[in-house]
Design an enzyme around this catalytic site. Sequence first.
Site, PDB file in Angstrom:
ATOM      1  N   VAL A 166       2.457   3.559  -3.270  1.00 35.23           N
ATOM      2  CA  VAL A 166       1.815   4.627  -4.074  1.00 35.23           C
ATOM      3  C   VAL A 166       1.073   5.591  -3.144  1.00 35.23           C
ATOM      4  CG1 VAL A 166       0.191   5.160  -5.938  1.00 35.23           C
ATOM      5  CG2 VAL A 166       1.468   3.012  -5.997  1.00 35.23           C
ATOM      6  N   ASP A 169       9.978   8.566 -10.091  1.00 33.45           N
ATOM      7  CA  ASP A 169       9.236   8.035  -8.947  1.00 33.45           C
ATOM      8  C   ASP A 169       7.732   8.012  -9.253  1.00 33.45           C
ATOM      9  OD1 ASP A 169       9.150   7.575  -5.799  1.00 33.45           O
ATOM     10  OD2 ASP A 169       7.677   9.132  -6.247  1.00 33.45           O
ATOM     11  N   GLY A 194       2.014   7.328  -0.606  1.00 33.29           N
ATOM     12  CA  GLY A 194       2.410   7.355   0.813  1.00 33.29           C
ATOM     13  C   GLY A 194       1.288   6.923   1.732  1.00 33.29           C
ATOM     14  N   GLU A 198      13.418  10.863  -2.295  1.00 37.57           N
ATOM     15  CA  GLU A 198      14.118   9.581  -2.325  1.00 37.57           C
ATOM     16  C   GLU A 198      15.590   9.826  -1.987  1.00 37.57           C
ATOM     17  OE1 GLU A 198      12.395   6.561  -3.025  1.00 37.57           O
ATOM     18  OE2 GLU A 198      10.840   8.029  -2.676  1.00 37.57           O
ATOM     19  N   GLY A 253      12.192  14.584   4.700  1.00 34.71           N
ATOM     20  CA  GLY A 253      12.062  13.125   4.472  1.00 34.71           C
ATOM     21  C   GLY A 253      11.116  12.778   3.332  1.00 34.71           C
ATOM     22  N   GLU A 299       0.824  -1.219   0.000  1.00 37.86           N
ATOM     23  CA  GLU A 299       0.000   0.000   0.000  1.00 37.86           C
ATOM     24  C   GLU A 299       0.860   1.272   0.000  1.00 37.86           C
ATOM     25  OE1 GLU A 299      -3.629   0.490  -0.009  1.00 37.86           O
ATOM     26  OE2 GLU A 299      -2.660   2.383  -0.526  1.00 37.86           O
ATOM     27  N   LYS A 353       5.006   4.745  -9.638  1.00 34.40           N
ATOM     28  CA  LYS A 353       3.703   4.655  -8.961  1.00 34.40           C
ATOM     29  C   LYS A 353       2.569   4.516  -9.978  1.00 34.40           C
ATOM     30  CE  LYS A 353       5.419   7.450  -5.150  1.00 34.40           C
ATOM     31  NZ  LYS A 353       5.596   8.830  -4.698  1.00 34.40           N
TER      32      LYS A 353
HETATM   33  P1  NDP Z   1      15.983   5.908   3.739  1.00 37.70           P
HETATM   34  O1  NDP Z   1      17.121   6.145   2.816  1.00 37.70           O
HETATM   35  O2  NDP Z   1      15.610   6.961   4.705  1.00 37.70           O
HETATM   36  O3  NDP Z   1      16.244   4.576   4.589  1.00 37.70           O
HETATM   37  C1  NDP Z   1      16.744   3.391   4.027  1.00 37.70           C
HETATM   38  C2  NDP Z   1      17.050   2.397   5.161  1.00 37.70           C
HETATM   39  O4  NDP Z   1      17.434   1.176   4.560  1.00 37.70           O
HETATM   40  C3  NDP Z   1      18.197   2.835   6.061  1.00 37.70           C
HETATM   41  O5  NDP Z   1      17.905   2.512   7.398  1.00 37.70           O
HETATM   42  C4  NDP Z   1      19.391   2.001   5.560  1.00 37.70           C
HETATM   43  O6  NDP Z   1      20.297   1.646   6.597  1.00 37.70           O
HETATM   44  C5  NDP Z   1      18.676   0.735   5.110  1.00 37.70           C
HETATM   45  N1  NDP Z   1      19.394   0.043   4.060  1.00 37.70           N
HETATM   46  C6  NDP Z   1      19.739   0.502   2.841  1.00 37.70           C
HETATM   47  N2  NDP Z   1      20.366  -0.463   2.126  1.00 37.70           N
HETATM   48  C7  NDP Z   1      20.401  -1.559   2.910  1.00 37.70           C
HETATM   49  C8  NDP Z   1      20.911  -2.867   2.766  1.00 37.70           C
HETATM   50  N3  NDP Z   1      21.535  -3.244   1.649  1.00 37.70           N
HETATM   51  N4  NDP Z   1      20.767  -3.728   3.779  1.00 37.70           N
HETATM   52  C9  NDP Z   1      20.154  -3.354   4.931  1.00 37.70           C
HETATM   53  N5  NDP Z   1      19.643  -2.127   5.148  1.00 37.70           N
HETATM   54  C10 NDP Z   1      19.768  -1.241   4.148  1.00 37.70           C
HETATM   55  O7  NDP Z   1      14.743   5.515   2.817  1.00 37.70           O
HETATM   56  P2  NDP Z   1      13.189   5.776   3.088  1.00 37.70           P
HETATM   57  O8  NDP Z   1      12.842   5.293   4.435  1.00 37.70           O
HETATM   58  O9  NDP Z   1      12.837   7.170   2.695  1.00 37.70           O
HETATM   59  O10 NDP Z   1      12.521   4.852   1.969  1.00 37.70           O
HETATM   60  C11 NDP Z   1      12.427   3.463   2.126  1.00 37.70           C
HETATM   61  C12 NDP Z   1      11.491   2.906   1.068  1.00 37.70           C
HETATM   62  O11 NDP Z   1      10.212   3.477   1.233  1.00 37.70           O
HETATM   63  C13 NDP Z   1      11.900   3.214  -0.381  1.00 37.70           C
HETATM   64  O12 NDP Z   1      11.502   2.135  -1.201  1.00 37.70           O
HETATM   65  C14 NDP Z   1      11.063   4.435  -0.697  1.00 37.70           C
HETATM   66  O13 NDP Z   1      10.839   4.585  -2.087  1.00 37.70           O
HETATM   67  C15 NDP Z   1       9.784   4.082   0.027  1.00 37.70           C
HETATM   68  N6  NDP Z   1       8.929   5.221   0.360  1.00 37.70           N
HETATM   69  C16 NDP Z   1       9.436   6.297   0.996  1.00 37.70           C
HETATM   70  C17 NDP Z   1       8.612   7.336   1.359  1.00 37.70           C
HETATM   71  C18 NDP Z   1       9.115   8.552   2.059  1.00 37.70           C
HETATM   72  O14 NDP Z   1       8.313   9.461   2.292  1.00 37.70           O
HETATM   73  N7  NDP Z   1      10.386   8.627   2.410  1.00 37.70           N
HETATM   74  C19 NDP Z   1       7.172   7.298   1.069  1.00 37.70           C
HETATM   75  C20 NDP Z   1       6.727   6.091   0.408  1.00 37.70           C
HETATM   76  C21 NDP Z   1       7.592   5.092   0.061  1.00 37.70           C
HETATM   77  P3  NDP Z   1      21.149   2.775   7.385  1.00 37.70           P
HETATM   78  O15 NDP Z   1      20.138   3.499   8.237  1.00 37.70           O
HETATM   79  O16 NDP Z   1      22.108   1.994   8.190  1.00 37.70           O
HETATM   80  O17 NDP Z   1      21.754   3.640   6.331  1.00 37.70           O
HETATM   81  N1  HSE Z   2       9.815  10.557  -2.778  1.00 33.54           N
HETATM   82  C1  HSE Z   2       8.454  10.204  -2.781  1.00 33.54           C
HETATM   83  C2  HSE Z   2       7.614  11.458  -2.960  1.00 33.54           C
HETATM   84  C3  HSE Z   2       8.098   9.538  -1.487  1.00 33.54           C
HETATM   85  O1  HSE Z   2       8.150  12.563  -2.868  1.00 33.54           O
HETATM   86  O2  HSE Z   2       6.424  11.340  -3.231  1.00 33.54           O
HETATM   87  C4  HSE Z   2       6.722   8.960  -1.467  1.00 33.54           C
HETATM   88  O3  HSE Z   2       6.617   7.860  -2.298  1.00 33.54           O
END
Ligand code: NDP
Ligand code: HSE
Length: 428
Positions: free
Chosen positions: A133, A202, A135, A191, A188, A130, A206
């Site tokens: 797409v 991105d 958020g 990406e 935050g 969910e 979606k």
């Molecule tokens: P971040 O870059 O903030 O966090 C990524 C996390 O993954 C970090 O904790 C990092 O570890 C960990 N990580 C990265 N590579 C590895 C690996 N090889 N093995 C283990 N851990 C790993 O990303 P987001 O939280 O922003 O995004 C995560 C996902 O959610 C993505 O697919 C994004 O597209 C999706 N998403 C994000 C949204 C947003 O608003 N940010 C909204 C909707 C979807 P460490 O902390 O040690 O660096």
């Molecule tokens: N980077 C994405 C955005 C996060 O700005 O919409 C949510 O998927």
Amino acid sequence: MKNEIGIYLIGLGVVGSGVAKQLISKEDIFTEAVGSKLVLNHVMVRNKTKKRDFQLSPDLFVDTFEEIINDDSTDVVIEVIGGVEPAKTFIIQALNNQKHVVTANKELIAKHGPELISIATENNVRILFEASVAGGTPIISPVIRDFSANNITSIKAIINGTTNYILSRMSTENADYFEVLKDAQKLGYAESDPTNDVEGVDAAYKLAILSSLSYKSFVKDSDVYCEGITNISAKDFQIAKELGYEIKLIAFSEFKDDQNSARVHPTLNSKNEMLANVNGVLNSVQIETDLIGNVLFHGAGAGSLPTASAVLADVIDISRNISSGFVVLDYMNISEKSSIVEISDLVTKYYIRVSAKDQPGVLSQISTILANHQISIASFIQKSSYDGLAELVIMTHEALERSIQDALGEIRNLNVVKAIDNSIRVMN
Ligand code: NDP
Ligand code: HSE
């Protein structure tokens, strides 16, 4: 009846930390909702020594994914690391070990969704996404469940929070592009590599996911025509406003005559249109169906807690299945691809901004080229003149995309034309 549901969280960044905090702070509420206790039993990150804004017991952290994936206490794996690899390998291992999976990873689902869904089904487990797409705004669950009696005919959406945040602030505050992008990263929304946000990639991921589920026919990310927002300047906002438009990054797809068309690009939207008034990090998805007409979903499209909300909704849904001992497999029927309509076949209106010599005959040379390509002019405005150069703004009536591109190529080559400063499609 299972007393405890074990959760293995991979990724503790913007989304993962929101998920972990809520799992801990709302433990009682979740236990009541599910009928079993949700226990965060393993966490994996890239860098275990990184300073984080909240503490988890060091015992929870594992070094490699393989180490405990067949551990019986794990029921659900949450993947929030992003990117295709190693996320895809981790997810396939989890599914093959009969673990349910929840992911927010739009890139992975856009590229490999059907394959992962079929691996889940073969293993009698679920994969839900969910959060991938819009958020925190529910959209996948309604498409799969609530519209199941409908034919979905089109999707028109703002589905990238970062670009909508940037465009809104550039429009209302005349803010600098790079400054606002930095703010979106701090909040935050962006990406880890914001190129995917600002280049429309991105949103294309979606749109590919939503279109595949809506039309039940696989639309790959590479099938989505994609243009980003990096060419939009303060001048475009100023002129668009004067003409009664707002500039938005719109994702649009439709399914007609057994053909899919899907595109993401900046668009001039009349100020009276709903999407023109969606501002900040908000997302809006308008779905058109045969039985309901238009339905609108509107809410936060990115950020830690909104996205955690969507991830946790999937976790709770799966956990209820596990708790009751009755797993309901998802019906996500996505067949092989239908043919894709090329962008060159699109019929659309255009805004064209040209810098040209301010001298007799220039307008007639440009309008002759447009006429030769069967493009009718709706309005032609000379905005300003400086250093012998005039800024011309042409609004066209509907025309074939390939004719517009051919005409722009010829106009660009005129001796009297310095540059085509921008050309943006106008929403019909
Ligand atoms: P971040 O870059 O903030 O966090 C990524 C996390 O993954 C970090 O904790 C990092 O570890 C960990 N990580 C990265 N590579 C590895 C690996 N090889 N093995 C283990 N851990 C790993 O990303 P987001 O939280 O922003 O995004 C995560 C996902 O959610 C993505 O697919 C994004 O597209 C999706 N998403 C994000 C949204 C947003 O608003 N940010 C909204 C909707 C979807 P460490 O902390 O040690 O660096
Ligand atoms: N980077 C994405 C955005 C996060 O700005 O919409 C949510 O998927």
